[in-house]
Design a protein around this motif. Structure first.
Motif, short mmCIF file in Angstrom:
data_model
loop_
_atom_site.label_atom_id
_atom_site.label_comp_id
_atom_site.label_asym_id
_atom_site.label_seq_id
_atom_site.Cartn_x
_atom_site.Cartn_y
_atom_site.Cartn_z
N LEU A 87 -31.43 14.77 -33.19
CA LEU A 87 -31.40 15.72 -32.07
C LEU A 87 -30.02 16.35 -32.02
O LEU A 87 -29.02 15.61 -31.92
N GLU A 116 -19.00 14.34 -30.20
CA GLU A 116 -19.19 15.65 -30.84
C GLU A 116 -20.35 15.66 -31.82
O GLU A 116 -20.70 16.70 -32.38
N SER A 132 -33.44 20.87 -31.82
CA SER A 132 -32.79 21.16 -30.54
C SER A 132 -33.89 21.36 -29.50
O SER A 132 -34.98 21.79 -29.83
N ILE A 133 -33.60 21.06 -28.24
CA ILE A 133 -34.62 21.32 -27.21
C ILE A 133 -34.35 22.61 -26.44
O ILE A 133 -35.09 22.95 -25.52
N GLY A 134 -33.32 23.36 -26.82
CA GLY A 134 -33.09 24.63 -26.15
C GLY A 134 -31.63 25.03 -26.18
O GLY A 134 -30.76 24.22 -26.50
N TYR A 136 -28.81 25.34 -24.47
CA TYR A 136 -27.90 24.94 -23.40
C TYR A 136 -27.22 23.69 -23.88
O TYR A 136 -27.69 23.04 -24.83
N LEU A 138 -26.04 19.93 -23.71
CA LEU A 138 -26.23 18.60 -23.15
C LEU A 138 -25.06 17.72 -23.56
O LEU A 138 -24.25 18.11 -24.38
N GLY A 140 -25.58 14.70 -24.89
CA GLY A 140 -26.03 13.79 -25.93
C GLY A 140 -27.49 14.02 -26.23
O GLY A 140 -28.15 14.82 -25.56
N GLY A 141 -28.01 13.32 -27.22
CA GLY A 141 -29.37 13.56 -27.68
C GLY A 141 -30.46 12.85 -26.90
O GLY A 141 -31.65 13.09 -27.13
C1 9D3 Z 1 -18.92 20.63 -25.98
C2 9D3 Z 1 -19.22 20.20 -27.37
N1 9D3 Z 1 -19.70 21.31 -28.18
C3 9D3 Z 1 -18.59 22.00 -28.80
C4 9D3 Z 1 -18.66 23.45 -28.56
C5 9D3 Z 1 -20.60 20.86 -29.22
C6 9D3 Z 1 -21.64 19.91 -28.76
C7 9D3 Z 1 -21.66 18.61 -29.24
C8 9D3 Z 1 -22.62 17.73 -28.80
C9 9D3 Z 1 -22.61 20.31 -27.87
C10 9D3 Z 1 -23.59 19.40 -27.44
C11 9D3 Z 1 -23.59 18.12 -27.91
C12 9D3 Z 1 -24.60 17.14 -27.46
N2 9D3 Z 1 -25.95 17.71 -27.50
C13 9D3 Z 1 -26.97 17.07 -28.04
O1 9D3 Z 1 -26.82 15.98 -28.54
C14 9D3 Z 1 -28.28 17.71 -28.08
C15 9D3 Z 1 -28.72 18.97 -27.57
C16 9D3 Z 1 -28.05 20.00 -26.83
O2 9D3 Z 1 -26.89 19.92 -26.47
N3 9D3 Z 1 -28.79 21.10 -26.50
C17 9D3 Z 1 -30.08 21.26 -26.83
N4 9D3 Z 1 -30.74 20.34 -27.51
C18 9D3 Z 1 -30.06 19.21 -27.87
S1 9D3 Z 1 -30.70 17.93 -28.72
C19 9D3 Z 1 -29.32 17.08 -28.73
#
Ligand code: 9D3
Length: 260
Positions: A87, A116, A132-134, A136, A138, A140-141
């Motif tokens: 994810l 990260e 990805s679920i969309g 925006y 999040l 974490g996964g």
């Molecule tokens: C603020 C960190 N970002 C740098 C610009 C990168 C980032 C790292 C880790 C952004 C989100 C995440 C954690 N997100 C997920 O693990 C995740 C997710 C998501 O953020 N949006 C949509 N689907 C998913 S599935 C897993």
């Protein structure tokens, strides 16, 4: 089918899968959800699961080895190949079509990143698919995993009651839902309900609902209509909806406000 979820927050994932339709699917033995904590597979005294990113920058990256050992344990516990999903915001967008395909996959592992994300080498060597679920951000996964388990779990044979499964193969497929009403017939403040729903004319009710679904999809999600060829009945119903809508709201389509 069975989900094996690799997560630093197993309680969250389990609790989210223990409620409602999906919780019942688990109780009925239609669906199994197991969690695996990479911290349990870390080998140092501090049970470290993350490291500083090479090249510098903020945040931490999940280490290869705790995740690799966790996945080895997941695969070892499985009598058949495991489809491994990571994810992440970089993944392909989850769609209902993908959900339907996953519902036929007996063994699915979901890797939830924190910080990260995960060392790229683990993704290259262990992951079959990134979702990805969309669009925006999040933290974490885990919510992504919960979404997949919910959407896929409810499709397992026997998870839905008869009414719920009958609705699945009606016209409403790929369209937004029609409006719903329940008692009272006349609310003191907000008034009545559409007459047709009280008529007892089931053909007329079906037609009205189909028309509302088409109309609302046209108003709110026109992208869903362009991806989809309408049959003759649907086209006629939508034309009817549009004529009535423009008669009530004036000129062409400049007033596509979401008013119902
Ligand atoms: C603020 C960190 N970002 C740098 C610009 C990168 C980032 C790292 C880790 C952004 C989100 C995440 C954690 N997100 C997920 O693990 C995740 C997710 C998501 O953020 N949006 C949509 N689907 C998913 S599935 C897993």
């Amino acid at each position: 089918m069975r989900f094996d979820v690799v997560t630093l927050f197993p309680d969250f994932v389990r609790q989210s899968a223990d409620v409602g339709v999906v919780g019942r699917a688990q109780q009925r033995g239609l669906l199994q959800v197991e969690t695996w904590n990479p911290r349990d597979y870390a080998t140092d005294n501090y049970r470290t699961v993350d490291g500083r990113p090479f090249g510098g920058g903020p945040g931490m990256v999940m280490l290869i080895d705790p995740l690799r050992a966790t996945l080895a344990a997941v695969r070892e516990a499985a009598p058949e190949p495991v489809h491994v999903i990571y994810l992440s915001p970089q993944g392909a967008r989850l769609t209902q079509a993908r959900v339907e395909a996953l519902a036929k996959t007996p063994r699915v592992a979901l890797i939830c990143g924190r910080y990260e994300g995960v060392d790229e080498r683990l993704l290259q060597h262990e992951v079959d698919e990134e979702l990805s679920i969309g669009d925006y951000v999040l933290s974490g996964g885990e919510l992504g995993a919960a979404v997949i388990i919910d959407a896929v779990g409810r499709l397992q044979d026997g998870a839905l009651n008869d009414a719920q499964s009958a609705q699945q193969d009606s016209f409403s497929d790929g369209l937004l839902d029609c409006p719903h009403y329940t008692r009272p017939v006349h609310h003191d403040v907000w008034g009545g309900v559409p007459e047709v729903l009280l008529s007892g004319d089931h053909a007329a009710i079906r037609r009205w609902r189909h028309k509302q679904s088409l109309g609302r999809t046209w108003l709110r999600r026109p992208d869903l209509l362009t991806q989809r060829a309408l049959d003759d009945e649907s086209r006629a119903l939508l034309d009817e909806f549009r004529r009535e809508y423009t008669r009530l709201n004036g000129a062409a389509d400049n007033g596509r406000r979401n008013k119902n």
